[in-house]
Scaffold this active site. Structure first.
Site, PDB file in Angstrom:
ATOM      1  N   HIS A 240      66.866  23.296  44.514  1.00  0.00           N
ATOM      2  CA  HIS A 240      66.917  23.534  43.029  1.00  0.00           C
ATOM      3  C   HIS A 240      65.118  24.016  42.296  1.00  0.00           C
ATOM      4  CE1 HIS A 240      70.084  20.601  43.568  1.00  0.00           C
ATOM      5  NE2 HIS A 240      69.004  19.982  44.112  1.00  0.00           N
TER       6      HIS A 240
HETATM    7  C1  BDR Z   1      65.808  17.598  40.786  1.00  0.00           C
HETATM    8  O1  BDR Z   1      66.294  16.061  40.657  1.00  0.00           O
HETATM    9  C2  BDR Z   1      65.214  15.929  41.617  1.00  0.00           C
HETATM   10  O2  BDR Z   1      65.781  15.556  43.192  1.00  0.00           O
HETATM   11  C3  BDR Z   1      64.527  17.827  42.238  1.00  0.00           C
HETATM   12  O3  BDR Z   1      63.487  17.279  42.950  1.00  0.00           O
HETATM   13  C4  BDR Z   1      65.016  18.572  41.060  1.00  0.00           C
HETATM   14  O4  BDR Z   1      64.593  18.240  39.819  1.00  0.00           O
HETATM   15  C5  BDR Z   1      67.544  18.019  41.395  1.00  0.00           C
HETATM   16  O5  BDR Z   1      69.012  17.412  40.786  1.00  0.00           O
END
Ligand code: BDR
Ligand code: CA
Length: 311
Positions: A240
């Site tokens: 992500h």
């Molecule tokens: C986001 O949530 C976190 O777990 C990850 O680092 C990312 O920023 C994804 O939903």
């Protein structure tokens, strides 16, 4: 010309990869890293930022910010990231220092010190620090060049609830404040990050680099892949947060639409939902560039190329 950025983060393995990508990229000047409570509590996200910067061999100020959302209890995600938030490889204890002071003050002071329109904020955790800074010092909003954040999801739905993505869900009031601020905003929602799926070949390539950074990124990814593989039945895991940094370096790898996005703060089942008006039916003015597509191969090639320059 290099672009000045502040990374606001809750590492998290994918945050750590984003930090390494930024520190390895000559197009970016990282003015500082501010930490926030999110994936794990603040003491751990701060420690993880220090470990990641230590691994990079670069020097950059790290400042701890808010330890809880603006006005709700903290929700964490050890079930994804492990007890430390950065499970997967043992990096020992931090060797790089933590700056004194408060992350929210750091954001405010930096934006007031640097020329107007030259600093981009890159929030890759809950938006608590950014919202707190905008609330305390409204004059800085107009000084921000751009906010490029990871958060939200529309066509993909949510990941922490059926409707909400984690970063927005943890502090929806903060997200709503940032979305309503009028700042130039780019959003990387799950709709695009779920297309940034790691592969066995990519991991093998990282390990073949034979560097500590390559090994760390492969081990982190191995660790948090297990959660997504079980949940989505996919072959890899979505990276992500690095999408934000890749966008700053190579915007042509991404495409989206300028649309209106509102944050649901009071839904019975939908708190933290990003109500994205992709089809332009609301009549509300656009407030964000909502990214939906990525050149996956270009993204992973960029990551390997840059991680290879570390260590
Ligand atoms: C986001 O949530 C976190 O777990 C990850 O680092 C990312 O920023 C994804 O939903
Ligand atoms: Ca994150």
């Amino acid at each position: 010309m290099t672009r000045k950025i502040i990374i606001d983060t809750d590492p998290g393995q994918d945050d750590a990869v984003a930090i390494l990508l930024a520190l390895a990229s000559p197009e970016l000047e990282v003015l500082g890293i501010t930490t926030v409570a999110g994936n794990v509590p603040l003491a751990l996200t701060t420690r993880n930022a220090q470990l990641t910067v230590g691994l990079s061999g670069r020097e950059v100020p790290i400042v701890a910010g808010r330890d809880r959302p603006l006005n709700r209890p903290l929700v964490t995600a050890e079930y994804v990231h492990g007890q430390t938030g950065l499970d997967g490889i043992d990096l020992g204890v931090p060797q790089v220092p933590l700056n004194p002071g408060d992350g929210v003050d750091f954001i405010i002071d930096t934006l007031r010190r640097e020329p107007e329109g030259t600093v981009t904020l890159v929030p890759i955790g809950p938006l608590t620090n950014i919202a707190a800074a905008f609330e305390r010092a409204p004059d800085i909003v107009a000084r921000v060049q751009q906010v490029v954040l990871m958060g939200g999801g529309y066509f993909e739905g949510g990941n922490v609830t059926p409707a909400a993505e984690f970063n927005i869900y943890v502090d929806p009031e903060a997200a709503a404040l940032v979305l309503a601020s009028g700042v130039d905003l780019v959003m990387m929602p799950l709709d695009v990050t779920h297309k940034a799926l790691t592969s066995a070949d990519w991991l093998a390539g990282l390990r073949a680099l034979g560097t500590r950074a390559g090994e760390a990124v492969a081990s982190w990814t191995d660790f948090f892949e297990r959660y997504d593989r079980e949940k989505y039945g996919s072959a890899g895991a979505p990276l992500h947060d690095p999408c934000t940094i890749a966008y700053l370096i190579r915007p042509e790898l991404f495409s989206g639409r300028r649309i209106n996005v509102e944050i649901e703060t009071e839904g019975r089942y939908t708190t933290g939902m990003t109500v994205a008006d992709w089809w332009g039916v609301s009549g509300r003015a656009p407030n964000a560039l909502f990214i939906r597509d990525i050149d996956r191969d270009g993204f992973f090639d960029l990551l390997t190329e840059r991680i290879a320059t570390l260590d």
